[in-house]
Design a protein around this motif. Structure first.
Motif, PDB file in Angstrom:
ATOM      1  N   ARG A   6       0.813  -1.208   0.000  1.00 49.59           N
ATOM      2  CA  ARG A   6       0.000   0.000   0.000  1.00 49.59           C
ATOM      3  C   ARG A   6       0.855   1.271   0.000  1.00 49.59           C
ATOM      4  NH1 ARG A   6      -5.282  -0.664   0.612  1.00 49.59           N
ATOM      5  NH2 ARG A   6      -5.993  -2.766   1.163  1.00 49.59           N
ATOM      6  N   PHE A   7       0.439   2.223  -0.826  1.00 48.32           N
ATOM      7  CA  PHE A   7       1.041   3.545  -0.799  1.00 48.32           C
ATOM      8  C   PHE A   7       0.436   4.324   0.365  1.00 48.32           C
ATOM      9  CE2 PHE A   7       2.178   2.186  -4.904  1.00 48.32           C
ATOM     10  CZ  PHE A   7       3.108   3.050  -5.460  1.00 48.32           C
ATOM     11  N   ILE A   8       1.261   5.061   1.075  1.00 47.08           N
ATOM     12  CA  ILE A   8       0.784   5.918   2.159  1.00 47.08           C
ATOM     13  C   ILE A   8       0.580   7.320   1.600  1.00 47.08           C
ATOM     14  CG2 ILE A   8       1.209   6.810   4.470  1.00 47.08           C
ATOM     15  CD1 ILE A   8       0.953   3.774   4.341  1.00 47.08           C
ATOM     16  N   ILE A   9      -0.659   7.802   1.658  1.00 48.37           N
ATOM     17  CA  ILE A   9      -0.945   9.168   1.213  1.00 48.37           C
ATOM     18  C   ILE A   9      -0.768  10.098   2.401  1.00 48.37           C
ATOM     19  CG2 ILE A   9      -2.723  10.737   0.364  1.00 48.37           C
ATOM     20  CD1 ILE A   9      -3.807   8.509  -1.323  1.00 48.37           C
ATOM     21  N   ASP A  10       0.167  11.005   2.275  1.00 45.36           N
ATOM     22  CA  ASP A  10       0.522  11.916   3.363  1.00 45.36           C
ATOM     23  C   ASP A  10      -0.159  13.265   3.150  1.00 45.36           C
ATOM     24  OD1 ASP A  10       1.651  13.428   5.350  1.00 45.36           O
ATOM     25  OD2 ASP A  10       3.693  13.366   4.552  1.00 45.36           O
ATOM     26  N   PRO A  11      -1.102  13.655   4.020  1.00 43.72           N
ATOM     27  CA  PRO A  11      -1.766  14.959   3.852  1.00 43.72           C
ATOM     28  C   PRO A  11      -0.808  16.140   3.917  1.00 43.72           C
ATOM     29  CG  PRO A  11      -2.960  13.577   5.412  1.00 43.72           C
ATOM     30  CD  PRO A  11      -1.650  12.901   5.155  1.00 43.72           C
ATOM     31  N   ALA A  12       0.357  15.938   4.524  1.00 41.94           N
ATOM     32  CA  ALA A  12       1.314  17.031   4.669  1.00 41.94           C
ATOM     33  C   ALA A  12       2.381  17.015   3.571  1.00 41.94           C
ATOM     34  CB  ALA A  12       1.995  16.953   6.042  1.00 41.94           C
ATOM     35  N   ALA A  13       2.196  16.196   2.553  1.00 39.01           N
ATOM     36  CA  ALA A  13       3.188  16.114   1.477  1.00 39.01           C
ATOM     37  C   ALA A  13       3.365  17.479   0.810  1.00 39.01           C
ATOM     38  CB  ALA A  13       2.757  15.080   0.450  1.00 39.01           C
ATOM     39  N   GLN A  14       4.612  17.854   0.556  1.00 40.87           N
ATOM     40  CA  GLN A  14       4.893  19.158  -0.029  1.00 40.87           C
ATOM     41  C   GLN A  14       4.999  19.127  -1.549  1.00 40.87           C
ATOM     42  OE1 GLN A  14       4.795  22.216   1.652  1.00 40.87           O
ATOM     43  NE2 GLN A  14       3.799  20.727   2.990  1.00 40.87           N
ATOM     44  N   ASP A  15       4.896  17.937  -2.137  1.00 39.62           N
ATOM     45  CA  ASP A  15       4.884  17.833  -3.590  1.00 39.62           C
ATOM     46  C   ASP A  15       3.821  16.809  -3.989  1.00 39.62           C
ATOM     47  OD1 ASP A  15       5.343  17.898  -6.274  1.00 39.62           O
ATOM     48  OD2 ASP A  15       7.486  17.444  -6.170  1.00 39.62           O
ATOM     49  N   PRO A  31      -3.786   0.282  -4.244  1.00 38.08           N
ATOM     50  CA  PRO A  31      -4.067   0.165  -2.815  1.00 38.08           C
ATOM     51  C   PRO A  31      -3.312   1.231  -2.027  1.00 38.08           C
ATOM     52  CG  PRO A  31      -2.607  -1.606  -3.529  1.00 38.08           C
ATOM     53  CD  PRO A  31      -3.032  -0.880  -4.765  1.00 38.08           C
ATOM     54  N   VAL A  32      -4.040   1.981  -1.197  1.00 37.38           N
ATOM     55  CA  VAL A  32      -3.438   3.069  -0.426  1.00 37.38           C
ATOM     56  C   VAL A  32      -3.933   3.017   1.013  1.00 37.38           C
ATOM     57  CG1 VAL A  32      -3.231   4.585  -2.438  1.00 37.38           C
ATOM     58  CG2 VAL A  32      -5.290   4.704  -1.014  1.00 37.38           C
ATOM     59  N   THR A  33      -3.210   3.733   1.860  1.00 41.84           N
ATOM     60  CA  THR A  33      -3.682   4.031   3.212  1.00 41.84           C
ATOM     61  C   THR A  33      -3.697   5.542   3.367  1.00 41.84           C
ATOM     62  OG1 THR A  33      -2.756   1.987   4.127  1.00 41.84           O
ATOM     63  CG2 THR A  33      -3.261   3.752   5.679  1.00 41.84           C
ATOM     64  N   ALA A  34      -4.847   6.076   3.755  1.00 40.26           N
ATOM     65  CA  ALA A  34      -5.002   7.514   3.922  1.00 40.26           C
ATOM     66  C   ALA A  34      -5.629   7.778   5.284  1.00 40.26           C
ATOM     67  CB  ALA A  34      -5.876   8.091   2.810  1.00 40.26           C
ATOM     68  N   GLU A  35      -4.955   8.550   6.114  1.00 45.83           N
ATOM     69  CA  GLU A  35      -5.427   8.862   7.469  1.00 45.83           C
ATOM     70  C   GLU A  35      -5.811   7.583   8.221  1.00 45.83           C
ATOM     71  OE1 GLU A  35      -6.945  13.433   7.234  1.00 45.83           O
ATOM     72  OE2 GLU A  35      -8.470  11.901   6.920  1.00 45.83           O
ATOM     73  N   GLY A  36      -5.004   6.544   8.059  1.00 43.55           N
ATOM     74  CA  GLY A  36      -5.204   5.292   8.777  1.00 43.55           C
ATOM     75  C   GLY A  36      -6.227   4.354   8.173  1.00 43.55           C
ATOM     76  N   VAL A  37      -6.807   4.713   7.034  1.00 47.33           N
ATOM     77  CA  VAL A  37      -7.852   3.923   6.406  1.00 47.33           C
ATOM     78  C   VAL A  37      -7.323   3.304   5.112  1.00 47.33           C
ATOM     79  CG1 VAL A  37     -10.165   3.974   5.394  1.00 47.33           C
ATOM     80  CG2 VAL A  37      -9.638   5.402   7.378  1.00 47.33           C
ATOM     81  N   ASP A  38      -7.592   2.016   4.902  1.00 47.43           N
ATOM     82  CA  ASP A  38      -7.202   1.341   3.665  1.00 47.43           C
ATOM     83  C   ASP A  38      -8.274   1.533   2.600  1.00 47.43           C
ATOM     84  OD1 ASP A  38      -4.911   0.444   4.898  1.00 47.43           O
ATOM     85  OD2 ASP A  38      -5.688  -1.569   5.317  1.00 47.43           O
ATOM     86  N   ALA A  39      -7.838   1.783   1.381  1.00 41.75           N
ATOM     87  CA  ALA A  39      -8.772   2.001   0.276  1.00 41.75           C
ATOM     88  C   ALA A  39      -8.042   1.748  -1.036  1.00 41.75           C
ATOM     89  CB  ALA A  39      -9.317   3.432   0.309  1.00 41.75           C
TER      90      ALA A  39
END
Length: 408
Positions: A6-15, A31-39
């Motif tokens: 899973r890729f981790i989507i970081d809300p604080a990513a600068q790019d 497949p990703v994880t965003a704010e602790g949720v898998d989707a």
């Protein structure tokens, strides 16, 4: 069974656009994880279009796998979105029941009737900017891109003048333009409580506004909207009705100032300001990611098998730079080639009600700004601007410019 990477989507990513490029390269559904949720993340234009319109995918949260839903951390952006009880998370007849009372207020004709008011508000903001030192940096996000859509939606909805200052302070935090107040549960609770008071005041003293229209409809038809739905709808209209437009205006100003040659094209009249708006919507969508659609049953999309109950994250900013849809130069901002279509406002039954208003506000704002300040320039390089640290929004925290003298 091989475990998904899973890729981790970081809300604080600068790019975020670099992150989106990696997501698109990984596949159409990733497949990703965003704010602790898998989707699953719908990363490409065609895939996102399918997700937004597929009959086996829904926004109704009861279809989300209960085990996965139980992992949802409280207070996150995802939590606030997926638990909303407005039209945002309804489909079919329920969605029509909640959306129909609002549709008449956002038709293109009704919105065009607001043009004089928007132009007047824009003119007042330009006058305020002109009082600032001409050769010192000013943050256009805070001083221009934010107050215009905030004041427009305040008037449309019917926020009484006595409550506007506190309402603006709270929404400053939600829009990430406040240095004194940070978005969070306490801010949202106070904002909702204030909306409660405003609704009660409008019941006692009706006006020519959306709140009054919704209250009148609720009383006339025996409760088409419940009290909770009424509050959720007004909350949605107020927040969504200006925060995304803040990002749109900010991003458009940044694109025109930081991309050589583009501002001259619109100033000269060779390209209309509306083209700059549409190209910004494609190239730098005001929304980054938006949760969720859920598989009602097992379904295959672009070769990926989704199991019933799995969630799909819409990647709007990623879809706008998909080279399969927009060509090899999809990552280039070009007002001479605005897109025939993009997905920044969504698609299908959930297409953004406020799209005509956002387009009008942005076009008026850009024309007024760049006409009033012919020597305007960026106050620093683009890569020094920090992104807003939210999963949903795609913009920068500030937009520092040097205005130069006002045109005479």
């Amino acid at each position: 069974m091989t475990e998904l990477v899973r890729f981790i989507i970081d809300p604080a990513a600068q790019d975020p656009h670099a992150d989106n490029e990696r997501l698109r390269a990984a596949g159409p559904l990733v497949p990703v994880t965003a704010e602790g949720v898998d989707a699953w993340a719908a990363t490409r234009y065609a895939t996102l279009m399918t997700v937004l319109t597929h009959p086996d995918l829904t926004r109704e949260i009861q279809y989300w796998d209960p085990l996965e839903r139980s992992k949802l951390p409280p207070g996150t952006a995802i939590d606030r979105i997926v638990t909303d009880i407005s039209m945002l998370n309804a489909d079919g007849e329920e969605h029509r029941r909640l959306r129909t009372p609002l549709a008449a207020g956002f038709t293109p004709r009704r919105v065009q009737g607001l043009r004089p008011k928007i132009e007047a508000l824009t003119g007042a903001l330009i006058d305020d900017l002109a009082t600032l030192p001409a050769h010192e940096p000013v943050d256009l996000r805070a001083r221009f891109a934010y107050p215009l859509p905030r004041d427009v939606i305040s008037e449309m909805i019917g926020i009484p003048p006595a409550h506007q200052e506190r309402m603006h302070e709270l929404t400053d935090a939600v829009a990430h333009v406040s240095a004194d107040l940070t978005d969070g549960p306490r801010v949202r609770e106070e904002l909702h409580a204030l909306l409660h008071r405003i609704i009660e005041e409008r019941r006692r003293s009706p006006g020519e506004d959306i709140i009054t229209d919704l209250i009148r409809l609720r009383e006339q038809d025996g409760g088409r909207l419940s009290e909770d739905e009424l509050i959720a709808t007004i909350d949605l209209l107020f927040i969504a009705g200006h925060v995304t437009t803040v990002n749109l205006i900010t991003n458009a100003v940044g694109a025109l100032l930081h991309t050589p040659g583009q501002l001259a094209l619109v100033r000269s009249g060779r390209c209309p300001f509306s083209a700059a708006v549409e190209e910004t919507l494609r190239w730098d969508s005001p929304i980054a990611y938006f949760p969720f659609r859920y598989a009602k049953r097992d379904v295959e999309i672009d070769g990926v098998h989704l199991r019933a109950g799995e969630a799909v994250l819409a990647c709007f900013a990623s879809s706008g730079r998909d080279p399969e849809q927009f060509g090899a130069d999809a990552d280039r901002f070009d007002v001479t080639d605005p897109p025939a279509s993009h997905l920044a406002f969504g698609h299908g039954p959930h297409f953004c009600l406020g799209a005509p208003l956002a387009r009008l506000e942005a076009e008026i704002a850009l024309r007024a700004l760049f006409t009033a300040f012919p020597a305007i320039r960026a106050a620093g390089p683009r890569d020094e601007l920090r992104q807003i640290d939210t999963l949903l929004g795609n913009s920068t925290r500030t937009m520092p410019v040097v205005l130069g003298p006002r045109a005479r």
